[in-house]
Design a protein around this motif. Structure first.
Motif, PDB file in Angstrom:
ATOM      1  N   THR A   1     -18.647   4.904   2.532  1.00  0.00           N
ATOM      2  CA  THR A   1     -17.468   4.515   3.301  1.00  0.00           C
ATOM      3  C   THR A   1     -16.611   3.536   2.505  1.00  0.00           C
ATOM      4  N   THR A   2     -15.328   3.872   2.346  1.00  0.00           N
ATOM      5  CA  THR A   2     -14.442   3.140   1.431  1.00  0.00           C
ATOM      6  C   THR A   2     -13.027   3.099   1.981  1.00  0.00           C
ATOM      7  N   VAL A   3     -12.343   1.979   1.756  1.00  0.00           N
ATOM      8  CA  VAL A   3     -10.912   1.864   2.042  1.00  0.00           C
ATOM      9  C   VAL A   3     -10.146   2.089   0.744  1.00  0.00           C
ATOM     10  N   ILE A   4      -9.289   3.085   0.719  1.00  0.00           N
ATOM     11  CA  ILE A   4      -8.452   3.364  -0.458  1.00  0.00           C
ATOM     12  C   ILE A   4      -7.022   2.947  -0.135  1.00  0.00           C
TER      13      ILE A   4
ATOM     14  N   ASP B   1      -8.356  -4.612  -1.094  1.00  0.00           N
ATOM     15  CA  ASP B   1      -7.265  -5.470  -1.552  1.00  0.00           C
ATOM     16  C   ASP B   1      -5.962  -4.689  -1.656  1.00  0.00           C
ATOM     17  N   GLU B   2      -4.852  -5.422  -1.590  1.00  0.00           N
ATOM     18  CA  GLU B   2      -3.533  -4.809  -1.757  1.00  0.00           C
ATOM     19  C   GLU B   2      -3.338  -4.445  -3.222  1.00  0.00           C
ATOM     20  N   PRO B   3      -2.994  -3.202  -3.542  1.00  0.00           N
ATOM     21  CA  PRO B   3      -2.843  -2.813  -4.952  1.00  0.00           C
ATOM     22  C   PRO B   3      -1.508  -3.265  -5.540  1.00  0.00           C
TER      23      PRO B   3
ATOM     24  N   SER C   1       7.720   2.857 -10.420  1.00  0.00           N
ATOM     25  CA  SER C   1       8.611   3.736 -11.176  1.00  0.00           C
ATOM     26  C   SER C   1       8.831   3.186 -12.581  1.00  0.00           C
ATOM     27  N   SER C   2       9.064   4.100 -13.519  1.00  0.00           N
ATOM     28  CA  SER C   2       9.407   3.681 -14.885  1.00  0.00           C
ATOM     29  C   SER C   2      10.857   3.223 -14.976  1.00  0.00           C
ATOM     30  N   THR C   3      11.639   3.476 -13.935  1.00  0.00           N
ATOM     31  CA  THR C   3      13.026   3.003 -13.883  1.00  0.00           C
ATOM     32  C   THR C   3      13.033   1.571 -13.371  1.00  0.00           C
ATOM     33  N   THR C   4      13.582   0.647 -14.115  1.00  0.00           N
ATOM     34  CA  THR C   4      13.424  -0.780 -13.828  1.00  0.00           C
ATOM     35  C   THR C   4      14.053  -1.226 -12.513  1.00  0.00           C
ATOM     36  N   ASN C   5      15.120  -0.570 -12.071  1.00  0.00           N
ATOM     37  CA  ASN C   5      15.780  -1.034 -10.846  1.00  0.00           C
ATOM     38  C   ASN C   5      15.320  -0.266  -9.600  1.00  0.00           C
ATOM     39  N   ILE C   6      14.190   0.409  -9.708  1.00  0.00           N
ATOM     40  CA  ILE C   6      13.575   1.035  -8.528  1.00  0.00           C
ATOM     41  C   ILE C   6      12.353   0.220  -8.140  1.00  0.00           C
ATOM     42  N   PRO C   7      12.353  -0.404  -6.967  1.00  0.00           N
ATOM     43  CA  PRO C   7      11.214  -1.242  -6.562  1.00  0.00           C
ATOM     44  C   PRO C   7       9.962  -0.390  -6.340  1.00  0.00           C
ATOM     45  N   SER C   8       8.814  -1.044  -6.397  1.00  0.00           N
ATOM     46  CA  SER C   8       7.556  -0.353  -6.126  1.00  0.00           C
ATOM     47  C   SER C   8       7.549   0.197  -4.700  1.00  0.00           C
ATOM     48  N   SER C   9       6.722   1.202  -4.477  1.00  0.00           N
ATOM     49  CA  SER C   9       6.701   1.903  -3.196  1.00  0.00           C
ATOM     50  C   SER C   9       6.020   1.074  -2.112  1.00  0.00           C
ATOM     51  N   PHE C  10       6.124   1.550  -0.885  1.00  0.00           N
ATOM     52  CA  PHE C  10       5.264   1.060   0.172  1.00  0.00           C
ATOM     53  C   PHE C  10       3.822   1.470  -0.147  1.00  0.00           C
ATOM     54  N   ILE C  11       2.870   0.779   0.442  1.00  0.00           N
ATOM     55  CA  ILE C  11       1.454   1.069   0.223  1.00  0.00           C
ATOM     56  C   ILE C  11       0.960   2.001   1.314  1.00  0.00           C
ATOM     57  N   ASP C  12       0.231   3.028   0.936  1.00  0.00           N
ATOM     58  CA  ASP C  12      -0.479   3.828   1.931  1.00  0.00           C
ATOM     59  C   ASP C  12      -1.965   3.509   1.824  1.00  0.00           C
ATOM     60  N   PHE C  13      -2.664   3.639   2.934  1.00  0.00           N
ATOM     61  CA  PHE C  13      -4.070   3.238   2.948  1.00  0.00           C
ATOM     62  C   PHE C  13      -4.828   4.065   3.981  1.00  0.00           C
ATOM     63  N   HIS C  14      -6.093   4.371   3.645  1.00  0.00           N
ATOM     64  CA  HIS C  14      -6.948   5.168   4.527  1.00  0.00           C
ATOM     65  C   HIS C  14      -8.397   4.725   4.357  1.00  0.00           C
ATOM     66  N   THR C  15      -9.141   4.701   5.468  1.00  0.00           N
ATOM     67  CA  THR C  15     -10.572   4.442   5.430  1.00  0.00           C
ATOM     68  C   THR C  15     -11.308   5.767   5.588  1.00  0.00           C
ATOM     69  N   PHE C  16     -12.159   6.068   4.626  1.00  0.00           N
ATOM     70  CA  PHE C  16     -12.936   7.301   4.637  1.00  0.00           C
ATOM     71  C   PHE C  16     -14.387   6.956   4.977  1.00  0.00           C
ATOM     72  N   PHE C  17     -14.844   7.429   6.132  1.00  0.00           N
ATOM     73  CA  PHE C  17     -16.206   7.176   6.582  1.00  0.00           C
ATOM     74  C   PHE C  17     -17.098   8.317   6.089  1.00  0.00           C
ATOM     75  N   ILE C  18     -18.087   7.980   5.282  1.00  0.00           N
ATOM     76  CA  ILE C  18     -18.999   8.976   4.728  1.00  0.00           C
ATOM     77  C   ILE C  18     -20.351   8.838   5.432  1.00  0.00           C
ATOM     78  N   ASN C  19     -20.696   9.835   6.230  1.00  0.00           N
ATOM     79  CA  ASN C  19     -21.952   9.845   6.989  1.00  0.00           C
ATOM     80  C   ASN C  19     -22.091   8.621   7.891  1.00  0.00           C
ATOM     81  N   ASP C  20     -20.981   8.067   8.347  1.00  0.00           N
ATOM     82  CA  ASP C  20     -20.977   6.990   9.344  1.00  0.00           C
ATOM     83  C   ASP C  20     -20.307   7.531  10.599  1.00  0.00           C
ATOM     84  N   THR C  21     -21.049   7.640  11.685  1.00  0.00           N
ATOM     85  CA  THR C  21     -20.473   8.113  12.940  1.00  0.00           C
ATOM     86  C   THR C  21     -20.871   7.171  14.062  1.00  0.00           C
ATOM     87  N   HIS C  22     -20.004   7.059  15.049  1.00  0.00           N
ATOM     88  CA  HIS C  22     -20.235   6.171  16.182  1.00  0.00           C
ATOM     89  C   HIS C  22     -19.785   6.873  17.464  1.00  0.00           C
ATOM     90  N   THR C  23     -20.135   6.275  18.587  1.00  0.00           N
ATOM     91  CA  THR C  23     -19.764   6.858  19.883  1.00  0.00           C
ATOM     92  C   THR C  23     -18.670   6.062  20.580  1.00  0.00           C
TER      93      THR C  23
END
Length: 267
Positions: A65-68, A47-49, A74-96
């Motif tokens: 395997t998880t999508v983070i 989900d979008e955080p 920001s604690s400053t009120t007139n600074i908008p929230s950041s862009f979202i970064d996202f990564h999928t981490f494959f744990i012991n999942d491999t493909h060809t």
């Protein structure tokens, strides 16, 4: 004094201690920021955080395997929230073959929920990550998903179209040479489907029949309006969703512009 309360630059996007991809063992992921006045929030379900998500306070242990996805406020009120970064981490999942990792708030409703949904024009927003066969990230972005297919929509592996929306500010196209038969290396729209009608069980369906015919036509240089094809593994919210075909979308002005020099104003 007419600039009081004017919005400033976005908060700094959270920094991941490592990129997504293949991992042979559990990892501990660190999120950080050079700005001391921000709070980082993250999700692990695709989900979008936002600032109601889990607050980051310690390294995230990733054992499956998880999508983070992470965002900074920001604690400053007139600074908008950041862009979202996202990564999928494959744990012991491999493909060809390459991997397409898809995620988004309502993506499960599209790919696994009842149809039709309650929303009239159901095109959920979501992210996409494209990895090569070795688990190396090639490109990613944010856009919209929509239904693709008719009879095949009864399959567990539903087909879908993906449209990269540059209006969201992340990326304007999936940038890679997706198909071995073509030099085209930018795709704003793609079709992702699991063989469609060819896969009907009562027909003793063949998963590759349609894609094989289009591919053979290209190899034979028949110069037809084929849909180029490439196989991949789809992950939905970190869950393996099976083998799919990526296909070119021919009823798209990017397709006609590239192959026939007909842009969207001359179709």
């Amino acid at each position: 004094a007419n600039n009081l309360g004017a919005m400033q630059e976005y908060a700094t996007t959270p920094v991941f201690s490592q990129f997504g991809g293949y991992n042979a063992a559990t990892i501990n992921l660190t999120l950080s920021s050079p700005d001391p006045n921000i709070t980082i929030y993250y999700t692990t379900n695709g989900d979008e955080p936002d600032n109601s998500s889990t607050t980051y306070s310690a390294p995230i242990n990733i054992a499956t395997t998880t999508v983070i996805k992470a965002i900074a406020y920001s604690s400053t009120t007139n600074i908008p929230s950041s862009f979202i970064d996202f990564h999928t981490f494959f744990i012991n999942d491999t493909h060809t073959i390459p991997i397409l990792s898809v995620s988004g708030n309502e993506l499960s409703d599209l790919l696994a929920g009842p149809w039709p949904p309650t929303a009239a024009n159901f095109e959920p927003k979501g992210t996409i990550e494209w990895f090569d066969a070795n688990g190396n990230l090639i490109d990613k972005g944010t856009g919209e998903y929509n239904k693709h297919g008719n009879d095949s929509w009864w399959y567990d592996q539903r087909g879908f179209d993906y449209i990269m929306r540059d209006q969201f500010g992340y990326n304007y196209a999936l940038k890679d040479k997706l198909f071995m038969t073509k030099d085209r290396d930018k795709f704003q729209r793609i079709i992702v489907k699991a063989a469609a009608n060819d896969n009907f069980s009562f027909e003793d369906g063949a998963h590759i029949r349609d894609s094989y015919c289009h591919h053979l036509s290209q190899l034979a240089d028949l110069r037809m309006d084929e849909r180029s094809t490439s196989a991949c593994i789809v992950y939905r919210h970190g869950e393996c969703w099976g083998v799919y075909d990526i296909r070119e979308k021919v009823d798209d002005h990017d397709f006609t512009d590239y192959y026939y020099d007909q842009n969207k104003n001359n179709m």
